[in-house]
Design a protein around this motif. Sequence first.
Motif, short mmCIF file in Angstrom:
data_model
loop_
_atom_site.label_atom_id
_atom_site.label_comp_id
_atom_site.label_asym_id
_atom_site.label_seq_id
_atom_site.Cartn_x
_atom_site.Cartn_y
_atom_site.Cartn_z
N PHE A 10 0.71 -1.31 0.07
CA PHE A 10 -0.11 0.14 0.16
C PHE A 10 0.70 1.19 0.13
O PHE A 10 0.64 2.17 -0.50
N ARG A 11 1.87 1.27 0.54
CA ARG A 11 2.86 2.55 0.53
C ARG A 11 3.54 2.55 -0.88
O ARG A 11 3.47 3.77 -1.48
N VAL A 12 3.93 1.37 -1.61
CA VAL A 12 4.06 1.64 -3.09
C VAL A 12 2.98 2.21 -3.79
O VAL A 12 3.36 3.18 -4.72
N GLU A 13 1.83 1.84 -3.54
CA GLU A 13 0.59 2.25 -4.33
C GLU A 13 0.57 3.59 -4.12
O GLU A 13 0.02 4.43 -5.04
N VAL A 289 4.82 -5.97 -7.10
CA VAL A 289 5.72 -7.30 -7.78
C VAL A 289 6.25 -6.37 -8.93
O VAL A 289 7.66 -6.59 -9.32
N VAL A 290 5.61 -5.80 -9.91
CA VAL A 290 6.14 -5.31 -10.91
C VAL A 290 7.01 -4.11 -10.72
O VAL A 290 7.81 -4.09 -11.42
N VAL A 291 6.73 -3.20 -9.72
CA VAL A 291 7.58 -2.28 -9.43
C VAL A 291 9.20 -2.78 -9.01
O VAL A 291 10.12 -2.32 -9.41
N VAL A 292 8.96 -3.93 -8.16
CA VAL A 292 10.26 -4.47 -7.78
C VAL A 292 11.03 -4.82 -9.01
O VAL A 292 12.29 -4.74 -9.05
N ILE A 293 10.29 -5.55 -10.00
CA ILE A 293 11.16 -6.22 -11.12
C ILE A 293 11.50 -5.05 -12.03
O ILE A 293 12.81 -4.97 -12.40
N ASN A 294 10.92 -4.07 -12.40
CA ASN A 294 11.32 -2.81 -12.85
C ASN A 294 12.28 -2.19 -12.25
O ASN A 294 13.30 -1.78 -13.12
N LEU A 295 12.49 -2.10 -10.92
CA LEU A 295 13.53 -1.43 -10.20
C LEU A 295 14.84 -2.16 -10.45
O LEU A 295 15.94 -1.56 -10.43
N PHE A 296 14.87 -3.49 -10.60
CA PHE A 296 15.97 -4.49 -10.67
C PHE A 296 16.04 -4.82 -12.12
O PHE A 296 16.72 -5.83 -12.35
N ALA A 297 15.39 -4.41 -13.07
CA ALA A 297 15.03 -4.88 -14.33
C ALA A 297 16.46 -5.18 -15.31
O ALA A 297 16.92 -6.20 -15.62
N MET A 298 17.39 -3.97 -15.19
CA MET A 298 18.80 -4.09 -15.70
C MET A 298 19.70 -5.11 -14.98
O MET A 298 20.31 -5.81 -15.80
N THR A 299 19.76 -5.14 -13.72
CA THR A 299 20.36 -5.96 -13.20
C THR A 299 19.90 -7.57 -13.16
O THR A 299 20.95 -8.34 -13.35
N ILE A 300 18.62 -7.80 -13.37
CA ILE A 300 18.23 -9.19 -13.61
C ILE A 300 18.94 -9.47 -15.08
O ILE A 300 19.23 -10.67 -15.13
N PHE A 301 18.57 -8.71 -15.86
CA PHE A 301 18.86 -8.83 -17.26
C PHE A 301 20.37 -9.43 -17.49
O PHE A 301 20.90 -10.18 -18.06
N LEU A 302 21.31 -8.76 -16.80
CA LEU A 302 22.54 -8.47 -16.88
C LEU A 302 23.26 -9.75 -15.93
O LEU A 302 24.22 -10.37 -16.30
#
Length: 361
Positions: A10-13, A289-302
Motif C-alpha cells: 500500500f505504500r508503493v501504491e 511485484v511489478v515495481v520491484v522487477i522494474n527496479l531491478f530490471a537491468m540487474t536481472i537482465f545482466l
Amino acid sequence: MVVATHAIAFRVEALTSPDRDRAVDALRAIAILGVVLGHWLVTALVFGDGPVHGASPLRSLPLLTPVSWVFQTLAVFFLVGGQVAATGWSRHPMSYEDWLANRLKRLFRPVLVVLAGWAVMAGFLLATGVSPETVRTLVALVLSPLWFLLVFAALTAATPWVVRLHPVIPLAVVMTVDLLRLGWDAPAWVGWINLAAGWLVPFTLGTRWRTVPRGMLWTLLLGGVTATALLVCWAGYPAAMVGVPGAGFSNLAPPSLAAVTFGVAQCGLAGLLRDPLRRLMRRPALWTVVVVINLFAMTIFLWHQTAMIAVTVLMRLSVGPLPGLHTSPDSGVWVAARVGWLPLFGVALALCCTAARRLRG
C-alpha cells in the motif's frame, strides 16, 4: 509478516504517480521474466570428459519449440523502449546531448560491474587450471546477451528521428534483406542490416503505441501470426524463435523476417492487453511485484546467466553430476529436472542482484 507485506504494497501504491501508465511497467516485467526463464530453460552447460560446452534442448527435442514462442519477448522490450523513449523525448527540458547522456548512463553503468566481475572471474578460473575453452563458454554465455543493449542504445539515440518514421519502412528493409541473402545469395554481411532494421519495427510501433487504434492492434496480431506461420511452413524459416546451437540458420542472428513478423504479433497482443493490465495493476500486491522487477530490471537482465552458472558449478563441485544441470539436454528427464532447478536459480539471481546493487553503491 503478512501485515508488513501489505503495508509495503500500500505504500508503493501511495507513492505511484496517478498518471503513470502501469501497463508499460507490467509489459517490461513480463518481457524481462520471459528472457530470464527462456534462457534458463533452453540453455544447458554439459560437463563431460573434455571442456564444458553449451547445448540446447531445442536441438534434440523439437517438441519444445513452442517454449521459444512463449519466452522470446525481445520485441516487447523494444516496443516498451520506443514508447518510453518517445515520451521522455517529448517532455525533456534539456538538450539532446544531455537527454541522451542521461539515458545511456542509466543503461550502461550497470554493465561495467558485470564486465569487471567477469574479468576477475575469468582470470581466477584460468589461474586455477580451468581450460580456456570452458572459460570461453562461460564468458560467452554471460556476455552474448549484451548485443541487445548496443542495439537498444542506438535506437534510443535515434529517437528524435524514429518518431517520424513509419514502421512499414524498416519492415520493408527486412523483407528486402532477407530476399537478397536467402533468395539471391547476397554476402552474409548483408543480413546484419536487419540487426537494426528488424528491431526498429517494434521500436517505431512503440513510439506511437498510445495512438494505435484497437482495430489496428488486431491487424498486427493476426497479420503477424499468419505471416510467421506462412514463413515457417512454406518459406523454410526455422520454427524456433531463438538461436539453436549447431542448427545453422537462426531467426535471431541476425533477425529474420519471421522473427520480425512474430514480433509484430507480440506488439499487437501487447497493445490489446493494455487496458486489462492497467486494471490488474490496480491491485497493490501485483503492482508492488511489478515495481520491484522494474527496479531491478537491468540487474536481472545482466546477472541471470551468472546466477545459473553459479548454481550449476557449485552443485557440480559439491554433489557431482546432476540431471538438468550437468547432463546433455536430450530427454524429458532433463527438461523435468531443469524445471525443478528454476527456483534455486531464482534465489541465486536475487543474491546476485543484491550484491551488484551494493557494488554500484
